[in-house]
Design a protein around this motif. Structure first.
Motif, mmCIF file in Angstrom:
data_model
loop_
_atom_site.group_PDB
_atom_site.id
_atom_site.type_symbol
_atom_site.label_atom_id
_atom_site.label_comp_id
_atom_site.label_asym_id
_atom_site.label_seq_id
_atom_site.Cartn_x
_atom_site.Cartn_y
_atom_site.Cartn_z
ATOM 1 N N MET A 1 -5.908 -1.244 -2.555
ATOM 2 C CA MET A 1 -6.783 -2.281 -2.012
ATOM 3 C C MET A 1 -6.054 -3.608 -1.808
ATOM 4 S SD MET A 1 -9.755 -0.941 -1.505
ATOM 5 C CE MET A 1 -10.846 -2.364 -1.457
ATOM 6 N N ALA A 2 -5.021 -3.847 -2.634
ATOM 7 C CA ALA A 2 -4.299 -5.119 -2.543
ATOM 8 C C ALA A 2 -3.276 -5.117 -1.420
ATOM 9 C CB ALA A 2 -3.608 -5.423 -3.869
ATOM 10 N N SER A 8 -1.763 -8.345 5.812
ATOM 11 C CA SER A 8 -2.409 -9.346 6.659
ATOM 12 C C SER A 8 -1.725 -10.707 6.520
ATOM 13 C CB SER A 8 -3.880 -9.462 6.276
ATOM 14 O OG SER A 8 -4.514 -10.448 7.036
ATOM 15 N N ALA A 9 -1.348 -11.079 5.296
ATOM 16 C CA ALA A 9 -0.675 -12.363 5.074
ATOM 17 C C ALA A 9 0.696 -12.367 5.738
ATOM 18 C CB ALA A 9 -0.544 -12.624 3.573
ATOM 19 N N ARG A 14 4.269 -14.094 10.171
ATOM 20 C CA ARG A 14 5.147 -13.781 11.300
ATOM 21 C C ARG A 14 4.577 -14.337 12.601
ATOM 22 N NH1 ARG A 14 9.392 -11.031 12.963
ATOM 23 N NH2 ARG A 14 9.362 -9.981 14.984
ATOM 24 N N THR A 15 3.265 -14.217 12.776
ATOM 25 C CA THR A 15 2.639 -14.733 13.995
ATOM 26 C C THR A 15 2.826 -16.251 14.098
ATOM 27 O OG1 THR A 15 0.985 -12.973 13.965
ATOM 28 C CG2 THR A 15 0.463 -14.932 15.247
ATOM 29 N N GLU A 16 2.632 -16.937 12.985
ATOM 30 C CA GLU A 16 2.797 -18.388 12.985
ATOM 31 C C GLU A 16 4.250 -18.773 13.248
ATOM 32 O OE1 GLU A 16 1.262 -19.501 9.203
ATOM 33 O OE2 GLU A 16 -0.847 -19.342 9.811
ATOM 34 N N ARG A 17 5.169 -17.975 12.706
ATOM 35 C CA ARG A 17 6.591 -18.262 12.914
ATOM 36 C C ARG A 17 6.982 -18.041 14.374
ATOM 37 N NH1 ARG A 17 9.433 -16.120 8.099
ATOM 38 N NH2 ARG A 17 8.780 -18.149 7.298
#
Length: 238
Positions: A1-2, A8-9, A14-17
């Motif tokens: 579950m973790a 996602s984090a 990566r998307t923000e970078r």
């Protein structure tokens, strides 16, 4: 579950970078050389030459330092007898002697490479400074004829290529007649930061664009630095 929140984090990071990388490239697209020139700094520093960063700067000692460099390095410098005072200043700067010059480049990716280097003061954001050459001006022939210690205003100059590294870095300099004063370019610079946590990834992407230590330094030091970086980061050696 973790696992899902972790993935996602990472995806979000990566998307923000990628977004910040694209913003950096857009900055470069909007600041085209040779109209714009660039300086990359591994953290925010005032524009002040190395020779003037000590509290006890003394113009006489600056002259003495360069004179001693010339005297002792002559046997090691090819064509030393033909070098001008300007050439000696460029050679000294190239080899790390504190001088009244600051390094700039017409290649924004080279500036990004330097801005992505780790700061000696810990995890600090890097910085790229862009300046329109015509907002400050190149030194004229008349000004250049006064020699590097007769210059009366700070300005840009393109050096003679006395070392391969100057050519490979698309380098030019600014010279500062008062090297112990910050160079204030009010309303003449535009800046972009590179976050400390992005530096290593951006270096990898710059490597993919052909910008690395081997290209930047164009000598054995650069080759060794590039191979060392590839080894420590797990990249292919051949």
């Amino acid at each position: 579950m973790a696992i899902r929140p972790l993935i996602s984090a990472r995806l979000r990071t990566r998307t923000e970078r990628l977004r910040r990388w694209e913003e950096l490239l857009n900055f470069f697209r909007g600041h085209q050389p040779p109209v714009w020139i660039f300086r990359g700094q591994r953290q925010h520093w005032a524009l002040r030459p190395h020779i003037g960063r000590t509290k006890d700067y003394d113009p006489a000692r600056e002259l003495q330092l360069l004179s001693e460099f010339r005297r002792l390095s002559r046997p090691m410098v090819e064509g030393a007898q033909a070098l001008s005072d300007w050439d000696w200043l460029f050679v000294a700067q190239h080899h790390g002697l504190p001088t009244r010059l600051l390094d700039w480049t017409t290649n924004p990716l080279v500036a990004a490479y330097f801005a992505c280097q780790p700061s000696p003061m810990g995890k600090r954001h890097g910085e790229i400074i862009a300046v329109r050459v015509d907002s400050v001006g190149l030194l004229t022939e008349a000004e250049m004829s006064r020699g590097p210690f007769g210059i009366r205003r700070a300005g840009f100059l393109y050096p003679s290529v006395v070392a391969p590294r100057i050519a490979s870095q698309k380098g030019l300099f600014s010279i500062h007649p008062q090297p112990d004063h910050n160079w204030i370019l009010r309303n003449k610079t535009e800046r972009v930061s590179i976050r400390a946590e992005d530096k290593n990834t951006f270096l990898s992407w710059l490597y993919g664009l052909g910008i690395d230590a081997a290209m930047i330094m164009a000598d054995l030091d650069g080759l060794a630095a590039n191979l060392s970086w590839r080894y420590t980061t797990g990249r292919a050696i051949q």
